[in-house]
Scaffold this active site. Structure first.
Site, mmCIF file in Angstrom:
data_model
loop_
_atom_site.group_PDB
_atom_site.id
_atom_site.type_symbol
_atom_site.label_atom_id
_atom_site.label_comp_id
_atom_site.label_asym_id
_atom_site.label_seq_id
_atom_site.Cartn_x
_atom_site.Cartn_y
_atom_site.Cartn_z
ATOM 1 N N ASP A 43 6.665 -90.978 -17.054
ATOM 2 C CA ASP A 43 7.005 -92.369 -17.397
ATOM 3 C C ASP A 43 5.761 -93.111 -17.897
ATOM 4 O O ASP A 43 5.848 -93.911 -18.832
ATOM 5 C CB ASP A 43 7.592 -93.108 -16.187
ATOM 6 C CG ASP A 43 9.003 -92.608 -15.847
ATOM 7 O OD1 ASP A 43 9.631 -91.972 -16.713
ATOM 8 O OD2 ASP A 43 9.474 -92.856 -14.725
ATOM 9 N N SER A 88 20.324 -92.859 -23.548
ATOM 10 C CA SER A 88 19.526 -92.906 -22.333
ATOM 11 C C SER A 88 19.555 -94.341 -21.800
ATOM 12 O O SER A 88 20.456 -95.108 -22.166
ATOM 13 C CB SER A 88 18.106 -92.464 -22.688
ATOM 14 O OG SER A 88 17.302 -92.467 -21.538
ATOM 15 N N LEU A 89 18.617 -94.711 -20.969
ATOM 16 C CA LEU A 89 18.532 -96.090 -20.471
ATOM 17 C C LEU A 89 17.100 -96.569 -20.632
ATOM 18 O O LEU A 89 16.167 -95.783 -20.434
ATOM 19 C CB LEU A 89 18.874 -96.138 -18.978
ATOM 20 C CG LEU A 89 20.323 -95.958 -18.544
ATOM 21 C CD1 LEU A 89 20.389 -95.781 -17.034
ATOM 22 C CD2 LEU A 89 21.174 -97.155 -18.965
ATOM 23 N N LYS A 123 21.037 -95.542 -9.229
ATOM 24 C CA LYS A 123 20.703 -94.554 -10.256
ATOM 25 C C LYS A 123 20.595 -93.185 -9.583
ATOM 26 O O LYS A 123 19.691 -92.930 -8.796
ATOM 27 C CB LYS A 123 19.395 -94.920 -10.952
ATOM 28 C CG LYS A 123 19.092 -94.028 -12.117
ATOM 29 C CD LYS A 123 18.056 -94.644 -13.033
ATOM 30 C CE LYS A 123 17.915 -93.819 -14.287
ATOM 31 N NZ LYS A 123 17.345 -92.496 -14.046
ATOM 32 N N ARG A 144 24.176 -83.833 -21.960
ATOM 33 C CA ARG A 144 23.806 -84.866 -22.926
ATOM 34 C C ARG A 144 23.075 -84.283 -24.135
ATOM 35 O O ARG A 144 23.237 -84.737 -25.261
ATOM 36 C CB ARG A 144 22.921 -85.894 -22.209
ATOM 37 C CG ARG A 144 22.700 -87.140 -22.999
ATOM 38 C CD ARG A 144 21.821 -88.106 -22.226
ATOM 39 N NE ARG A 144 20.431 -87.650 -22.210
ATOM 40 C CZ ARG A 144 19.444 -88.254 -21.558
ATOM 41 N NH1 ARG A 144 19.690 -89.311 -20.838
ATOM 42 N NH2 ARG A 144 18.209 -87.790 -21.595
ATOM 43 N N GLU A 181 27.386 -88.418 -13.584
ATOM 44 C CA GLU A 181 26.170 -87.726 -13.172
ATOM 45 C C GLU A 181 26.548 -86.594 -12.235
ATOM 46 O O GLU A 181 27.258 -86.808 -11.249
ATOM 47 C CB GLU A 181 25.252 -88.733 -12.453
ATOM 48 C CG GLU A 181 23.817 -88.310 -12.367
ATOM 49 C CD GLU A 181 23.046 -88.561 -13.674
ATOM 50 O OE1 GLU A 181 23.655 -88.989 -14.681
ATOM 51 O OE2 GLU A 181 21.831 -88.311 -13.665
#
Ligand code: NAD
Length: 385
Positions: A43, A88-89, A123, A144, A181
């Site tokens: 990240d 995605s987010l 999440k 995905r 998910e």
């Protein structure tokens, strides 16, 4: 001017370096299910790339990892085109950033602060799946992938108890792409690792027996080597997310013996929570009025699909902040691993008005908790585990 040119050249070099690193991380994570760095490190790299591109907009290309959904279909799987892209987010890492996002949403929708209706969800740390139902019958399941093209995992999905082969009810659409998910609960994850350990022992015992059969003097058996081979064949899983990703994305019909036993156990450990909808088509007759994403979940529940019990519908961002606090304290008190809270504008018409970028919807955001794993791993290394 020389200095600006030097700055630009340095930025370009760093950009290329970061893109190469992020692409390598993505390959390890999405294609091989074996990440090389922690999620926090990944990240941070992506954030640095975003900041660099914000400062030097000329660097942005459509291929940049900031502009697309990470991941690609791995070799060995048939690929499928999603009817609608699976995005995605975007992430925020602090309450201030979340408040700024909420203010932008309210401004873009032309409503006052505190007036946006949100759906706040946990999440789930698993991997996304798209289930295509035609007239209520499951016809395809896909990962995905890069968002447009995913891997066909229908055969494995059919073995997951929580994925209905047929939806229930009389208000079924002609086509619905259900997104969710797939994950492995923490308790099942621990049992899976125990099974891996037992399978290692059995693989060593098998090897010993085979060596014994080959030569009467079974002294020729190299125990150490057999143990290394067994560890490679049945390694302990690093975390539930990777175990789930590898479990869904395996070619079971190419396995037999102990490998098949391990593979089946991994699929049987998989669970599902639905968290979105792609294409949805009704051609005739009466059907449910869907105004909000939370209405879609109610309908999904009626059709027999598993909806997370942790979702909350709230008015304004303060309700979301309460949920963030709550799960910040009770992160380990629920059945699966979580790495954040996903906030979605609940009204479907508002979602459409806000639209999406090439990578993520503008009507949703993921608040990420500070990482825990870094310290856990460091401690593990220090104590020599
Ligand atoms: P993401 O995981 O941050 O967010 C998007 C995904 O969240 C969706 O595709 C969906 O699958 C999932 N999700 C879980 N619960 C959801 C809910 N309630 N509603 C909607 N979606 C939900 O984005 P990403 O692009 O999949 O991947 C980034 C994640 O993967 C980050 O956590 C990143 O750290 C990790 N990653 C790590 C590495 C590494 O090398 N360690 C490499 C690549 C990605």
């Amino acid at each position: 001017r020389d200095e600006t040119a030097r700055d630009e050249a340095a930025a370009r070099r760093r950009w290329a370096e970061l893109v190469a690193l992020v692409e390598e991380d993505q390959r390890a994570y999405y294609e091989l299910d074996a990440p090389k760095v922690s999620d926090a490190e990944y990240d941070a790299r992506l954030r640095e790339l975003e900041a660099l591109e914000a400062a030097h907009p000329a660097l942005v290309t459509p291929e940049s990892p900031t502009q697309r959904v990470g991941g690609r279909a791995a070799a060995g799987f048939a690929t499928v085109e999603h009817l609608e892209p699976m995005l995605s987010l975007d992430n925020v890492f602090s309450v201030d950033e979340l408040r700024a996002w909420d203010a932008r949403v309210a401004r873009d929708l032309g409503v006052g602060g505190g007036d946006v209706g949100y759906l706040s969800e946990v999440k789930i740390d698993g991997l996304a799946i798209a289930l295509l139902y035609e007239k209520g019958r499951l016809v395809r399941a896909a990962t995905r992938g890069d968002g447009r093209t995913g891997e066909d995992v229908t055969q494995n999905a059919l073995r997951i108890a929580e994925i209905p082969h047929r939806l229930e009810g009389d208000d079924l659409p002609d086509v619905v792409e259900v997104r969710g998910e797939v994950f492995i609960p923490v308790s099942a994850f621990e049992r899976l690792n125990e099974l891996q350990a037992r399978l290692r022992e059995r693989a060593v015992a098998d090897a010993r027996e085979r060596a014994g059969a080959r030569s009467a003097a079974s002294r020729s058996f190299d125990e150490e080597r057999a143990r290394v081979a067994a560890l490679r064949r049945f390694p302990p899983f690093a975390n539930p997310r990777n175990a789930a990703a590898g479990g869904l994305r395996q070619l079971l019909d190419k396995k037999d013996g102990l490998d098949l036993e391990a593979g089946v156990a991994r699929i049987e450990a998989l669970r599902l929570y639905v968290h979105g909808v792609g294409a949805l088509q009704w051609t005739e007759g009466e059907h449910a009025e869907l105004e909000r994403q939370s209405d879609v979940y109610t309908l999904f529940g009626r059709w027999g699909l598993p909806v997370s019990p942790h979702n909350r519908v709230v008015e304004g961002i303060d309700g979301v902040l309460e949920m963030i606090d709550h799960f910040g304290e009770h992160r380990h008190d629920i059945e699966h691993e979580l790495d954040g809270i996903v906030v979605k504008v609940d009204a479907l018409a508002d979602q459409r008005r806000l639209g999406s970028t090439s990578r993520a919807p503008r009507w949703a955001i993921a608040y990420k908790y500070p990482p825990e794993e870094v310290t856990t791993r460091l401690v593990a290394i220090q104590v020599g585990v």
